[in-house]
Design a protein around this motif. Structure first.
Motif, PDB file in Angstrom:
ATOM      1  N   ARG A 101       0.851  -1.201   0.000  1.00  0.00           N
ATOM      2  CA  ARG A 101       0.000   0.000   0.000  1.00  0.00           C
ATOM      3  C   ARG A 101       0.879   1.240   0.000  1.00  0.00           C
ATOM      4  NH1 ARG A 101      -5.255  -0.577   0.680  1.00  0.00           N
ATOM      5  NH2 ARG A 101      -5.573   1.524   1.461  1.00  0.00           N
ATOM      6  N   ARG A 102       0.434   2.236  -0.751  1.00  0.00           N
ATOM      7  CA  ARG A 102       1.139   3.520  -0.750  1.00  0.00           C
ATOM      8  C   ARG A 102       0.186   4.619  -0.321  1.00  0.00           C
ATOM      9  NH1 ARG A 102       2.626   3.814  -6.963  1.00  0.00           N
ATOM     10  NH2 ARG A 102       0.588   3.260  -7.729  1.00  0.00           N
ATOM     11  N   TYR A 103       0.785   5.612   0.321  1.00  0.00           N
ATOM     12  CA  TYR A 103       0.044   6.747   0.868  1.00  0.00           C
ATOM     13  C   TYR A 103       0.639   8.026   0.292  1.00  0.00           C
ATOM     14  CZ  TYR A 103      -1.580   3.226   4.127  1.00  0.00           C
ATOM     15  OH  TYR A 103      -2.131   2.093   4.661  1.00  0.00           O
ATOM     16  N   PRO A 104      -0.192   8.902  -0.246  1.00  0.00           N
ATOM     17  CA  PRO A 104       0.333  10.124  -0.864  1.00  0.00           C
ATOM     18  C   PRO A 104       0.835  11.128   0.169  1.00  0.00           C
ATOM     19  CG  PRO A 104      -2.053  10.172  -0.859  1.00  0.00           C
ATOM     20  CD  PRO A 104      -1.643   8.812  -0.314  1.00  0.00           C
ATOM     21  N   ILE A 105       1.720  11.988  -0.300  1.00  0.00           N
ATOM     22  CA  ILE A 105       2.169  13.147   0.469  1.00  0.00           C
ATOM     23  C   ILE A 105       1.686  14.362  -0.314  1.00  0.00           C
ATOM     24  CG2 ILE A 105       4.152  14.432   1.348  1.00  0.00           C
ATOM     25  CD1 ILE A 105       5.680  11.740   1.359  1.00  0.00           C
ATOM     26  N   VAL A 106       0.794  15.135   0.286  1.00  0.00           N
ATOM     27  CA  VAL A 106       0.190  16.282  -0.385  1.00  0.00           C
ATOM     28  C   VAL A 106       0.666  17.556   0.301  1.00  0.00           C
ATOM     29  CG1 VAL A 106      -1.981  17.396  -1.036  1.00  0.00           C
ATOM     30  CG2 VAL A 106      -1.827  14.899  -1.004  1.00  0.00           C
ATOM     31  N   ASP A 107       1.324  18.412  -0.455  1.00  0.00           N
ATOM     32  CA  ASP A 107       1.860  19.668   0.086  1.00  0.00           C
ATOM     33  C   ASP A 107       2.732  19.413   1.323  1.00  0.00           C
ATOM     34  OD1 ASP A 107       0.601  21.218  -1.879  1.00  0.00           O
ATOM     35  OD2 ASP A 107      -1.237  21.376  -0.693  1.00  0.00           O
ATOM     36  N   GLY A 108       3.509  18.326   1.289  1.00  0.00           N
ATOM     37  CA  GLY A 108       4.420  18.001   2.373  1.00  0.00           C
ATOM     38  C   GLY A 108       3.779  17.291   3.551  1.00  0.00           C
ATOM     39  N   ILE A 109       2.480  16.990   3.455  1.00  0.00           N
ATOM     40  CA  ILE A 109       1.762  16.361   4.555  1.00  0.00           C
ATOM     41  C   ILE A 109       1.368  14.928   4.179  1.00  0.00           C
ATOM     42  CG2 ILE A 109      -0.274  16.480   6.050  1.00  0.00           C
ATOM     43  CD1 ILE A 109      -0.243  19.538   5.465  1.00  0.00           C
ATOM     44  N   PRO A 110       1.884  13.921   4.904  1.00  0.00           N
ATOM     45  CA  PRO A 110       1.501  12.537   4.614  1.00  0.00           C
ATOM     46  C   PRO A 110       0.016  12.309   4.891  1.00  0.00           C
ATOM     47  CG  PRO A 110       3.439  12.619   6.017  1.00  0.00           C
ATOM     48  CD  PRO A 110       2.886  14.008   5.962  1.00  0.00           C
ATOM     49  N   GLN A 111      -0.653  11.682   3.954  1.00  0.00           N
ATOM     50  CA  GLN A 111      -2.073  11.363   4.076  1.00  0.00           C
ATOM     51  C   GLN A 111      -2.182   9.913   4.557  1.00  0.00           C
ATOM     52  OE1 GLN A 111      -4.251  14.034   3.284  1.00  0.00           O
ATOM     53  NE2 GLN A 111      -2.233  14.991   3.261  1.00  0.00           N
ATOM     54  N   LEU A 112      -2.289   9.728   5.869  1.00  0.00           N
ATOM     55  CA  LEU A 112      -2.192   8.400   6.451  1.00  0.00           C
ATOM     56  C   LEU A 112      -3.509   7.841   6.973  1.00  0.00           C
ATOM     57  CD1 LEU A 112       1.261   8.669   8.237  1.00  0.00           C
ATOM     58  CD2 LEU A 112       0.704   7.577   6.061  1.00  0.00           C
ATOM     59  N   GLU A 149      -3.518   3.377  -1.187  1.00  0.00           N
ATOM     60  CA  GLU A 149      -3.850   2.757  -2.468  1.00  0.00           C
ATOM     61  C   GLU A 149      -3.138   1.405  -2.544  1.00  0.00           C
ATOM     62  OE1 GLU A 149      -3.398   3.899  -7.159  1.00  0.00           O
ATOM     63  OE2 GLU A 149      -1.854   4.586  -5.769  1.00  0.00           O
ATOM     64  N   GLN A 150      -3.892   0.374  -2.871  1.00  0.00           N
ATOM     65  CA  GLN A 150      -3.307  -0.956  -3.056  1.00  0.00           C
ATOM     66  C   GLN A 150      -2.486  -0.950  -4.342  1.00  0.00           C
ATOM     67  OE1 GLN A 150      -3.933  -3.315  -0.663  1.00  0.00           O
ATOM     68  NE2 GLN A 150      -2.321  -4.512  -1.601  1.00  0.00           N
ATOM     69  N   VAL A 151      -1.297  -1.527  -4.281  1.00  0.00           N
ATOM     70  CA  VAL A 151      -0.381  -1.544  -5.417  1.00  0.00           C
ATOM     71  C   VAL A 151      -0.393  -2.937  -6.040  1.00  0.00           C
ATOM     72  CG1 VAL A 151       2.053  -1.332  -6.044  1.00  0.00           C
ATOM     73  CG2 VAL A 151       1.058   0.256  -4.408  1.00  0.00           C
TER      74      VAL A 151
END
Length: 68
Positions: A36-47, A53-55
């Motif tokens: 699973r991957r988690y985005p970093i938006v504007d320097g903030i990890p979205q956890l 998102e399943q890879v």
């Protein structure tokens, strides 16, 4: 976020509570155990679990190669 950021040492996957790996080229945090991957938006990890998102397997292998 950069690889030397001390925050990386305390961030954990919201699902298995294990460590996450920074993928700077993708601007994401990755959990190879759950693929699973988690985005970093504007320097903030979205956890949030819903932010992950399943890879697919082929993508998982590409990301592991990026780490090495």
């Amino acid at each position: 976020m950069n690889p030397d950021d001390p925050l990386l040492k305390i961030l954990a996957c919201p699902l298995d509570k294990g460590p996450l790996t920074l993928l700077p080229l993708e601007d994401t945090l990755y959990n190879p155990r759950l693929r699973r991957r988690y985005p970093i938006v504007d320097g903030i990890p979205q956890l949030l679990p819903s932010s992950g998102e399943q890879v697919p397997e082929a993508e998982h292998h590409r990301l592991l190669n990026q780490l090495n």
